[in-house]
Write a protein that holds these residues in place. Structure first.
Motif, PDB file in Angstrom:
ATOM      1  N   ILE A 139       0.877  -1.170   0.000  1.00 14.91           N
ATOM      2  CA  ILE A 139       0.000   0.000   0.000  1.00 14.91           C
ATOM      3  C   ILE A 139       0.916   1.222   0.000  1.00 14.91           C
ATOM      4  CG2 ILE A 139      -1.823   1.294   1.148  1.00 14.91           C
ATOM      5  CD1 ILE A 139      -2.818  -1.373   0.287  1.00 14.91           C
ATOM      6  N   ARG A 140       0.688   2.133  -0.926  1.00 15.60           N
ATOM      7  CA  ARG A 140       1.564   3.298  -1.074  1.00 15.60           C
ATOM      8  C   ARG A 140       0.744   4.586  -1.056  1.00 15.60           C
ATOM      9  NH1 ARG A 140       5.804   4.359  -6.119  1.00 15.60           N
ATOM     10  NH2 ARG A 140       6.765   6.263  -5.270  1.00 15.60           N
ATOM     11  N   TYR A 141       1.190   5.524  -0.225  1.00 18.82           N
ATOM     12  CA  TYR A 141       0.534   6.826  -0.103  1.00 18.82           C
ATOM     13  C   TYR A 141       1.510   7.918  -0.544  1.00 18.82           C
ATOM     14  CZ  TYR A 141      -2.711   4.376   3.035  1.00 18.82           C
ATOM     15  OH  TYR A 141      -3.629   3.506   3.573  1.00 18.82           O
ATOM     16  N   LYS A 192       8.288  -4.099   5.330  1.00 16.28           N
ATOM     17  CA  LYS A 192       9.198  -2.968   5.156  1.00 16.28           C
ATOM     18  C   LYS A 192       8.385  -1.720   4.835  1.00 16.28           C
ATOM     19  CE  LYS A 192      13.387  -5.410   3.669  1.00 16.28           C
ATOM     20  NZ  LYS A 192      12.940  -6.759   4.055  1.00 16.28           N
ATOM     21  N   LEU A 193       9.011  -0.565   5.075  1.00 12.89           N
ATOM     22  CA  LEU A 193       8.375   0.717   4.788  1.00 12.89           C
ATOM     23  C   LEU A 193       9.430   1.631   4.180  1.00 12.89           C
ATOM     24  CD1 LEU A 193       6.038   2.728   4.900  1.00 12.89           C
ATOM     25  CD2 LEU A 193       6.605   3.184   7.298  1.00 12.89           C
ATOM     26  N   ASP A 223       5.691   3.933   1.102  1.00 20.35           N
ATOM     27  CA  ASP A 223       5.462   2.674   0.394  1.00 20.35           C
ATOM     28  C   ASP A 223       5.630   1.540   1.400  1.00 20.35           C
ATOM     29  OD1 ASP A 223       5.168   0.642  -1.388  1.00 20.35           O
ATOM     30  OD2 ASP A 223       6.908   1.135  -2.619  1.00 20.35           O
ATOM     31  N   SER A 224       4.499   1.031   1.888  1.00 17.66           N
ATOM     32  CA  SER A 224       4.491  -0.001   2.925  1.00 17.66           C
ATOM     33  C   SER A 224       4.199  -1.347   2.282  1.00 17.66           C
ATOM     34  CB  SER A 224       3.420   0.338   3.975  1.00 17.66           C
ATOM     35  OG  SER A 224       3.385  -0.624   4.999  1.00 17.66           O
ATOM     36  N   ALA A 253       2.004   2.528   7.482  1.00 17.57           N
ATOM     37  CA  ALA A 253       2.155   3.814   6.796  1.00 17.57           C
ATOM     38  C   ALA A 253       1.471   4.929   7.577  1.00 17.57           C
ATOM     39  CB  ALA A 253       1.591   3.716   5.381  1.00 17.57           C
ATOM     40  N   HIS A 254       0.283   4.633   8.091  1.00 14.33           N
ATOM     41  CA  HIS A 254      -0.473   5.643   8.843  1.00 14.33           C
ATOM     42  C   HIS A 254       0.252   6.033  10.126  1.00 14.33           C
ATOM     43  CE1 HIS A 254      -3.824   7.824  10.530  1.00 14.33           C
ATOM     44  NE2 HIS A 254      -3.856   7.022  11.578  1.00 14.33           N
ATOM     45  N   THR A 255       0.874   5.050  10.781  1.00 10.63           N
ATOM     46  CA  THR A 255       1.604   5.337  12.008  1.00 10.63           C
ATOM     47  C   THR A 255       2.761   6.289  11.740  1.00 10.63           C
ATOM     48  OG1 THR A 255       1.002   3.215  12.996  1.00 10.63           O
ATOM     49  CG2 THR A 255       2.947   4.304  13.887  1.00 10.63           C
TER      50      THR A 255
END
Length: 273
Positions: A139-141, A192-193, A223-224, A253-255
């Protein structure tokens, strides 16, 4: 949010940001090359038909994948067919290749809704191809701040760890035109992030898949992902397993996002104090 050590705990609760500076959100599932997709277009046509109510428009083309690995030169993967399905408002795109299922949207419905839609797409793909498992979920923000007001307040909106030289005192005649940092965080297991953040000049971009804008901008790209190189431990293709894995990626990612930005950031983009 009390700002303790980064990832001391996962932050699950969302904060609604009506004016969130999200340029895009991408969810992707990668799988091994499937014989049913290599042997013809029948399975693809069944996939397209199942999604025609929500994604009525289709484009077919070829895709050359660019692989970016921290500290390594860019690599080019093989060219293959790609089918892109677009929503009626053209704000969401589903892309299918023989190796990846991708959901991209410019109108993010929230973590739960987005992960549920990715899981639904995975369910349709499993039904028409019998894909057994996935070896990568991501999931990528991409957050992008523009405008003199936001950029002029960066030191108030973003914590110092993500600013680099932004806000530093510079001598007369010196301007900061560009700064971009990249960090890779690894977690227990396979998660990984990859974090990229910095100030970009007018028409500048750090990713060829992200269209530039005609003004300076500050970006925070998260990019998680989780990889499963051992086929025996791959992510099951069932929708429930995909949903859980996608939400875990989104939570990480949100954290980090909440650790990077200040309360003033949340208020600036419409969050309730």
């Amino acid at each position: 949010m009390e700002r303790g050590p980064l990832f001391e705990r996962l932050l699950v609760d969302d904060v609604a940001l009506p004016d969130a500076p999200l340029a895009r959100v991408i969810g992707q599932l990668r799988f091994g090359t499937l014989s049913v997709l290599a042997s013809g277009d029948e399975a693809v046509q069944a996939f397209v038909k199942e999604l025609s109510d929500t994604y009525p428009f289709i484009e077919q083309g070829v895709e050359q994948t660019l692989l970016f690995t921290p500290g390594q030169p860019m690599q080019q993967a093989e060219v293959g067919k790609v089918w892109r399905l677009r929503s009626a408002d053209h704000q969401s795109v589903v892309a299918l290749t023989n190796g990846a299922l991708t959901l991209e949207t410019a109108t993010y419905p929230g973590r739960t809704g987005f992960c549920a839609e990715l899981a639904r797409l995975a369910g349709v793909l499993q039904a028409v191809t019998r894909v057994p498992s996935y070896h990568r979920v991501a999931i990528r923000y991409t957050n992008r701040l523009t405008g003199a007001t936001a950029l002029g307040q960066l030191t108030k909106l973003v914590h110092p760890e993500f600013l680099g030289l932004v806000g530093a005192s510079l001598g007369s005649g010196t301007q900061l035109s560009y700064t971009l940092s990249q960090t890779l965080l690894s977690f227990d297991g396979a998660a990984k992030l990859l974090v990229q953040y910095g100030l970009l000049p007018e028409s500048g971009t750090f990713d060829p898949t992200l269209p530039p804008v005609g003004e300076s901008s500050w970006v925070l790209d998260l990019d998680s992902y989780e990889e499963f190189p051992d086929p025996r431990l791959a992510l099951p293709a069932e929708s429930a397993a995909v949903s859980r894995a996608a939400e875990a990626c989104a939570e990480r990612a949100h954290t980090l996002f909440r650790w990077a930005v200040t309360q003033e950031f949340l208020t600036h983009f419409g969050g309730q104090p």
